[in-house]
Design an enzyme around this catalytic site. Structure first.
Site, PDB file in Angstrom:
ATOM      1  N   ARG A   7     -11.870 -10.112 -10.916  1.00 20.28           N
ATOM      2  CA  ARG A   7     -10.660  -9.557 -11.524  1.00 20.28           C
ATOM      3  C   ARG A   7      -9.747 -10.724 -11.902  1.00 20.28           C
ATOM      4  O   ARG A   7     -10.001 -11.851 -11.505  1.00 20.28           O
ATOM      5  CB  ARG A   7      -9.957  -8.582 -10.552  1.00 20.28           C
ATOM      6  CG  ARG A   7      -9.358  -9.253  -9.321  1.00 20.28           C
ATOM      7  CD  ARG A   7      -8.732  -8.280  -8.340  1.00 20.28           C
ATOM      8  NE  ARG A   7      -7.473  -7.717  -8.822  1.00 20.28           N
ATOM      9  CZ  ARG A   7      -6.566  -7.138  -8.029  1.00 20.28           C
ATOM     10  NH1 ARG A   7      -6.770  -7.053  -6.712  1.00 20.28           N
ATOM     11  NH2 ARG A   7      -5.466  -6.629  -8.522  1.00 20.28           N
ATOM     12  N   ARG A   8      -8.671 -10.423 -12.626  1.00 14.67           N
ATOM     13  CA  ARG A   8      -7.614 -11.396 -12.925  1.00 14.67           C
ATOM     14  C   ARG A   8      -8.173 -12.736 -13.417  1.00 14.67           C
ATOM     15  O   ARG A   8      -7.754 -13.801 -12.960  1.00 14.67           O
ATOM     16  CB  ARG A   8      -6.766 -11.638 -11.680  1.00 14.67           C
ATOM     17  CG  ARG A   8      -6.064 -10.404 -11.202  1.00 14.67           C
ATOM     18  CD  ARG A   8      -5.237 -10.637  -9.976  1.00 14.67           C
ATOM     19  NE  ARG A   8      -4.182  -9.652  -9.895  1.00 14.67           N
ATOM     20  CZ  ARG A   8      -3.325  -9.550  -8.904  1.00 14.67           C
ATOM     21  NH1 ARG A   8      -3.384 -10.375  -7.897  1.00 14.67           N
ATOM     22  NH2 ARG A   8      -2.392  -8.631  -8.913  1.00 14.67           N
ATOM     23  N   HIS A  52       0.819  -1.206   0.000  1.00  8.95           N
ATOM     24  CA  HIS A  52       0.000   0.000   0.000  1.00  8.95           C
ATOM     25  C   HIS A  52       0.856   1.262   0.000  1.00  8.95           C
ATOM     26  O   HIS A  52       0.540   2.240  -0.669  1.00  8.95           O
ATOM     27  CB  HIS A  52      -1.037   0.045   1.116  1.00  8.95           C
ATOM     28  CG  HIS A  52      -2.051   1.120   0.810  1.00  8.95           C
ATOM     29  ND1 HIS A  52      -3.058   0.957  -0.114  1.00  8.95           N
ATOM     30  CD2 HIS A  52      -2.148   2.397   1.222  1.00  8.95           C
ATOM     31  CE1 HIS A  52      -3.733   2.072  -0.249  1.00  8.95           C
ATOM     32  NE2 HIS A  52      -3.199   2.978   0.548  1.00  8.95           N
ATOM     33  N   HIS A  58     -10.908   0.803  -9.528  1.00  6.77           N
ATOM     34  CA  HIS A  58     -10.364   1.819  -8.610  1.00  6.77           C
ATOM     35  C   HIS A  58      -8.946   2.224  -8.999  1.00  6.77           C
ATOM     36  O   HIS A  58      -8.629   3.405  -9.109  1.00  6.77           O
ATOM     37  CB  HIS A  58     -10.399   1.269  -7.176  1.00  6.77           C
ATOM     38  CG  HIS A  58      -9.413   1.888  -6.241  1.00  6.77           C
ATOM     39  ND1 HIS A  58      -9.519   3.197  -5.814  1.00  6.77           N
ATOM     40  CD2 HIS A  58      -8.281   1.389  -5.641  1.00  6.77           C
ATOM     41  CE1 HIS A  58      -8.500   3.468  -4.983  1.00  6.77           C
ATOM     42  NE2 HIS A  58      -7.736   2.397  -4.881  1.00  6.77           N
ATOM     43  N   PHE A  59      -8.105   1.225  -9.256  1.00  9.99           N
ATOM     44  CA  PHE A  59      -6.711   1.665  -9.425  1.00  9.99           C
ATOM     45  C   PHE A  59      -6.405   2.229 -10.811  1.00  9.99           C
ATOM     46  O   PHE A  59      -5.391   2.885 -10.992  1.00  9.99           O
ATOM     47  CB  PHE A  59      -5.693   0.630  -8.921  1.00  9.99           C
ATOM     48  CG  PHE A  59      -5.544  -0.665  -9.651  1.00  9.99           C
ATOM     49  CD1 PHE A  59      -4.995  -0.726 -10.917  1.00  9.99           C
ATOM     50  CD2 PHE A  59      -5.878  -1.852  -9.015  1.00  9.99           C
ATOM     51  CE1 PHE A  59      -4.806  -1.931 -11.556  1.00  9.99           C
ATOM     52  CE2 PHE A  59      -5.701  -3.074  -9.649  1.00  9.99           C
ATOM     53  CZ  PHE A  59      -5.160  -3.112 -10.921  1.00  9.99           C
TER      54      PHE A  59
HETATM   55 FE1  HAS Z   1      -6.071   2.075  -3.459  1.00  5.97          FE
HETATM   56  C1  HAS Z   1      -6.480  -1.330  -3.809  1.00  5.97           C
HETATM   57  C2  HAS Z   1      -7.795   2.009  -0.531  1.00  5.97           C
HETATM   58  C3  HAS Z   1      -5.491   5.459  -3.020  1.00  5.97           C
HETATM   59  C4  HAS Z   1      -3.760   2.026  -5.996  1.00  5.97           C
HETATM   60  N1  HAS Z   1      -5.301   0.640  -4.684  1.00  5.97           N
HETATM   61  C5  HAS Z   1      -5.609  -0.709  -4.674  1.00  5.97           C
HETATM   62  C6  HAS Z   1      -4.855  -1.378  -5.688  1.00  5.97           C
HETATM   63  C7  HAS Z   1      -4.051  -0.427  -6.277  1.00  5.97           C
HETATM   64  C8  HAS Z   1      -4.354   0.828  -5.638  1.00  5.97           C
HETATM   65  C9  HAS Z   1      -3.042  -0.656  -7.386  1.00  5.97           C
HETATM   66  O1  HAS Z   1      -8.697  -0.085   1.503  1.00  5.97           O
HETATM   67  C10 HAS Z   1      -4.955  -2.850  -6.054  1.00  5.97           C
HETATM   68  C11 HAS Z   1      -3.923  -3.693  -5.409  1.00  5.97           C
HETATM   69  C12 HAS Z   1      -4.081  -5.128  -5.875  1.00  5.97           C
HETATM   70  O2  HAS Z   1      -3.615  -5.433  -6.982  1.00  5.97           O
HETATM   71  O3  HAS Z   1      -4.712  -5.905  -5.168  1.00  5.97           O
HETATM   72  N2  HAS Z   1      -6.606   3.467  -2.069  1.00  5.97           N
HETATM   73  C13 HAS Z   1      -7.331   3.236  -0.959  1.00  5.97           C
HETATM   74  C14 HAS Z   1      -7.518   4.489  -0.240  1.00  5.97           C
HETATM   75  C15 HAS Z   1      -6.867   5.456  -0.954  1.00  5.97           C
HETATM   76  C16 HAS Z   1      -6.283   4.811  -2.089  1.00  5.97           C
HETATM   77  C17 HAS Z   1      -8.271   4.688   1.033  1.00  5.97           C
HETATM   78  N3  HAS Z   1      -4.877   3.476  -4.342  1.00  5.97           N
HETATM   79  C18 HAS Z   1      -4.786   4.803  -3.999  1.00  5.97           C
HETATM   80  C19 HAS Z   1      -3.815   5.449  -4.824  1.00  5.97           C
HETATM   81  C20 HAS Z   1      -3.317   4.480  -5.663  1.00  5.97           C
HETATM   82  C21 HAS Z   1      -4.008   3.244  -5.345  1.00  5.97           C
HETATM   83  C22 HAS Z   1      -3.445   6.910  -4.719  1.00  5.97           C
HETATM   84  C23 HAS Z   1      -2.290   4.556  -6.715  1.00  5.97           C
HETATM   85  C24 HAS Z   1      -1.582   5.614  -6.963  1.00  5.97           C
HETATM   86  N4  HAS Z   1      -6.981   0.629  -2.394  1.00  5.97           N
HETATM   87  C25 HAS Z   1      -7.591   0.804  -1.187  1.00  5.97           C
HETATM   88  C26 HAS Z   1      -8.001  -0.515  -0.657  1.00  5.97           C
HETATM   89  C27 HAS Z   1      -7.629  -1.467  -1.592  1.00  5.97           C
HETATM   90  C28 HAS Z   1      -6.990  -0.719  -2.665  1.00  5.97           C
HETATM   91  C29 HAS Z   1      -8.673  -0.806   0.603  1.00  5.97           C
HETATM   92  C30 HAS Z   1      -7.812  -2.984  -1.496  1.00  5.97           C
HETATM   93  C31 HAS Z   1      -9.048  -3.431  -2.199  1.00  5.97           C
HETATM   94  C32 HAS Z   1      -9.176  -4.936  -2.186  1.00  5.97           C
HETATM   95  O4  HAS Z   1     -10.130  -5.425  -1.602  1.00  5.97           O
HETATM   96  O5  HAS Z   1      -8.322  -5.644  -2.762  1.00  5.97           O
HETATM   97  C33 HAS Z   1      -6.736   6.923  -0.547  1.00  5.97           C
HETATM   98  O6  HAS Z   1      -5.375   7.279  -0.478  1.00  5.97           O
HETATM   99  C34 HAS Z   1      -7.489   7.816  -1.484  1.00  5.97           C
HETATM  100  C35 HAS Z   1      -7.487   9.233  -1.008  1.00  5.97           C
HETATM  101  C36 HAS Z   1      -7.821  10.170  -2.124  1.00  5.97           C
HETATM  102  C37 HAS Z   1      -8.677  11.184  -2.047  1.00  5.97           C
HETATM  103  C38 HAS Z   1      -8.958  12.002  -3.274  1.00  5.97           C
HETATM  104  C39 HAS Z   1      -8.467  13.434  -3.167  1.00  5.97           C
HETATM  105  C40 HAS Z   1      -8.745  14.140  -4.434  1.00  5.97           C
HETATM  106  C41 HAS Z   1      -7.864  14.963  -5.080  1.00  5.97           C
HETATM  107  C42 HAS Z   1      -8.289  15.569  -6.368  1.00  5.97           C
HETATM  108  C43 HAS Z   1      -8.872  16.923  -6.127  1.00  5.97           C
HETATM  109  C44 HAS Z   1      -9.345  17.527  -7.389  1.00  5.97           C
HETATM  110  C45 HAS Z   1      -9.156  18.815  -7.720  1.00  5.97           C
HETATM  111  C46 HAS Z   1      -9.686  19.284  -9.022  1.00  5.97           C
HETATM  112  C47 HAS Z   1      -8.433  19.798  -6.877  1.00  5.97           C
HETATM  113  C48 HAS Z   1      -9.366  11.515  -0.802  1.00  5.97           C
HETATM  114  C49 HAS Z   1      -6.519  15.311  -4.554  1.00  5.97           C
HETATM  115  C50 HAS Z   1     -10.797  20.202  -8.748  1.00  5.97           C
HETATM  116  C51 HAS Z   1     -11.079  20.843  -9.995  1.00  5.97           C
HETATM  117  C52 HAS Z   1     -11.403  22.101 -10.083  1.00  5.97           C
HETATM  118  C53 HAS Z   1     -11.517  22.689 -11.426  1.00  5.97           C
HETATM  119  C54 HAS Z   1     -11.639  22.917  -8.888  1.00  5.97           C
END
Ligand code: HAS
Length: 536
Positions: free
Chosen positions: A430-431, A213, A367-368
């Site tokens: 998946r997979r 992670h 998601h990813f």
């Molecule tokens: Fe994840 C599974 C939970 C973030 C990548 N994740 C994965 C896998 C990958 C991955 C590759 O809790 C699969 C692994 C595998 O092969 O089995 N993930 C999270 C959580 C976050 C999260 C809580 N993941 C990421 C990021 C990744 C990534 C970043 C890659 C870079 N993930 C999980 C969980 C699994 C999981 C479980 C396991 C699932 C399972 O059952 O197998 C957090 O870090 C996310 C927080 C993000 C935010 C979003 C903030 C938004 C932003 C954009 C703002 C937009 C703006 C634009 C400013 C809260 C910063 C506005 C526009 C205007 C014009 C104003």
């Protein structure tokens, strides 16, 4: 020295993008298998799992690691003006040899253990040795920056934000790669060499996810650095808060690692209490991304208002979405939009009980592809073009096409995400080679209700593939264009509205100690459970 470094940064960016041709091709193959257009075990000599392994390793491991190191070298040199070039090249060669060994294992030795290489699947030794060399190469790059940073710190009180960010990124990387090194060196490699007969699979998985992670933040943080430095500059804004940016980095040091068990909610042998505790810590690791969302939005608003924007939301129309000269903005804003969805779906995954609905379903790749395949990927593509154009003194030739790439990727990845996640909720795994099974009318497993989701994912996948065809045209167009300005290593950045010279924030030692304490608390009983439940 600068000349050798420019060459190094150039190759560190160009090699993984060329490899990406393979990675992207296998992305397209995936959607074709999943919808049942390909109904066989293999295609053009590569079996389904070999292709999927290549797709994951090239896109998620090689591209991201090379980019982080290249960007780090550029940041350290640009801000600190000191770096040992010979050591930087040593790190490059180790990473390159490692990558080639892994590619050999996948393409020639037909390794198909996927990018998570869970036992009981075992790869040939070349795969593990290659992976270890890639990681050691990236560690060497990091160790090379430390003397530069320490000598700079002796003369300066303030650490530039980008330097602070890249050191944070690699600190997390160094800490989290220790458990996976233990898994590889003491379990998988000896098994692959035939030195041991049995290994503890649950222990190996737990070591992997202790790394796995935090790995995603190693992918994400270089792009956050770009959002805090390059993005405000591109839109002639100011960074809303340097302090908030540093707080966000510090929170990543604390919470990136003690959360890996959220990938193992469904694994037997680990107590529910510790799963729940790591689940709560997972919500903590989302906070720095919320802070980033706020800081970046405020930065965008400041820039748009400076440019004549007004109203509660109408300032949004003053941003340079379609300005060909400010093309980097299009990469960032598309990635940010995608990441809103990626973040929300991460929170869904993290919720212990809800996770049981989506775990191991196509929801997870959905998601990813909105996280690492969204903001991270677009950030890497955009910043790579930016840095290559700087270190070669060349300019983008196909500017309209270049502007199209991120928006096509945005549309494609959202459609793909809907297909994968929608289908995942209804149970599509998946997979799995769906072309042989659930998407094949000749199979007893055929499930027509799932087909609509596979078709949606197919449409998204094709749009993403076309976006990348255009990207490669832009990329090679840049490589083969004429030099028009002086070659330089430069990372343009805007001033911040505040200045973060808090001693506490700038002292990494405190945060490392706190992170280690948290890791020990979150993981000691997990390992105790693993050993107890598997009999050692
Ligand atoms: Fe994840 C599974 C939970 C973030 C990548 N994740 C994965 C896998 C990958 C991955 C590759 O809790 C699969 C692994 C595998 O092969 O089995 N993930 C999270 C959580 C976050 C999260 C809580 N993941 C990421 C990021 C990744 C990534 C970043 C890659 C870079 N993930 C999980 C969980 C699994 C999981 C479980 C396991 C699932 C399972 O059952 O197998 C957090 O870090 C996310 C927080 C993000 C935010 C979003 C903030 C938004 C932003 C954009 C703002 C937009 C703006 C634009 C400013 C809260 C910063 C506005 C526009 C205007 C014009 C104003």
């Amino acid at each position: 020295m600068e000349k050798a470094l420019k060459k190094l940064i150039f190759w560190e960016l160009v090699i993984p993008i060329i490899l990406l041709i393979l990675g992207i091709y296998h992305g397209l193959m995936q959607v074709l298998y999943r919808v049942g257009i390909i109904k066989s075990i293999d295609f053009l000599g590569l079996n389904y799992y070999q292709g999927l392994t290549l797709h994951g390793v090239v896109n998620a491991i090689a591209l991201t690691t090379f980019f982080a190191v290249a960007f780090g070298n550029a940041i350290i040199y640009h801000y600190l003006r000191r770096i040992n070039t010979a050591i930087a090249w040593l790190s490059f060669w180790l990473m390159l040899i490692g990558t080639l060994l892994v590619a050999y294992a996948i393409l020639i030795q037909k390794t198909d253990v996927l990018y998570t290489f869970y036992p009981p699947l075992i790869a040939p030794p070349t795969f593990y040795i290659g992976a270890v060399l890639l990681v050691i190469g990236s560690w060497i790059a990091f160790f090379n920056w430390i003397p530069s940073y320490l000598s700079y710190k002796k003369e300066n009180k303030y650490t530039p934000l980008a330097v602070y960010g890249i050191l944070t990124t690699f600190l997390i990387w160094f800490l989290c790669t220790i458990p996976v090194a233990v898994e590889i060196l003491f379990m998988l490699l000896p098994k692959s060499l035939g030195l041991v007969e049995n290994i503890n699979n649950l222990l190996a998985r737990t070591l992997f996810w202790m790394f796995g992670h935090a790995l995603v933040y190693f992918w994400l943080l270089p792009v956050y650095i770009a959002l805090y430095t390059l993005l405000p500059k591109v839109i002639s804004s100011k960074l809303f808060s340097d302090t908030f940016a540093r707080v966000s980095f510090v929170l990543f040091i604390l919470f990136s690692i003690p959360v890996g068990v959220h990938h193992q909610y469904a694994d037997p042998g680990i107590g529910t209490t510790w799963k729940l505790i790591q689940g709560v810590l997972t919500f903590m690791v989302a906070i720095p991304s919320f802070i980033t969302a706020f800081t970046v939005s405020a930065t965008l608003e400041y820039g748009a208002r400076k440019n004549g924007g007004n109203g509660l939301l109408t300032w949004l129309f003053k941003l340079p979405y379609f300005d060909k000269e400010k093309w980097l903005f299009a990469y960032f804003i598309s990635g940010l939009f995608v990441f809103i969805l990626g973040g929300i779906t991460g929170i869904v995954n993290a919720s212990y009980n809800v996770n049981l609905v989506v775990h191991n379903s196509s929801y997870v790749p959905g998601h990813f592809h909105l996280t690492v395949g969204g903001l991270v990927f677009l950030g890497i593509l955009g910043v790579s073009l930016y840095l290559i154009s700087k270190v070669t003194g060349k300019e983008i030739r196909f500017k309209s096409l270049n502007l199209l790439v991120p928006y096509m990727w945005l549309i494609g990845s959202v459609i793909f995400g809907i297909g994968m996640m929608g289908g995942g909720i209804f149970g599509i795994p998946r997979r799995t080679n769906l072309g042989l099974t659930y998407s094949n009318p000749d199979s007893p497993l055929y499930n027509p209700d799932w087909m609509i989701w596979n078709y949606i994912a197919l449409v998204g996948g094709i749009i993403m593939f076309l976006a990348m065809v255009f990207y490669f045209i832009v990329f090679f167009g840049l490589l083969f264009s004429k030099k028009v300005s002086e070659e330089k290593i430069e990372i343009e950045y805007a001033e911040s509205l505040d200045r973060a010279d808090s001693k506490l924030l700038n002292d990494f030692k405190i945060w490392i100690v706190l992170a280690l304490i948290l890791i020990v608390i979150a993981y000691t009983f997990v390992y105790f459970d693993v050993i107890k439940s598997t009999g050692g």
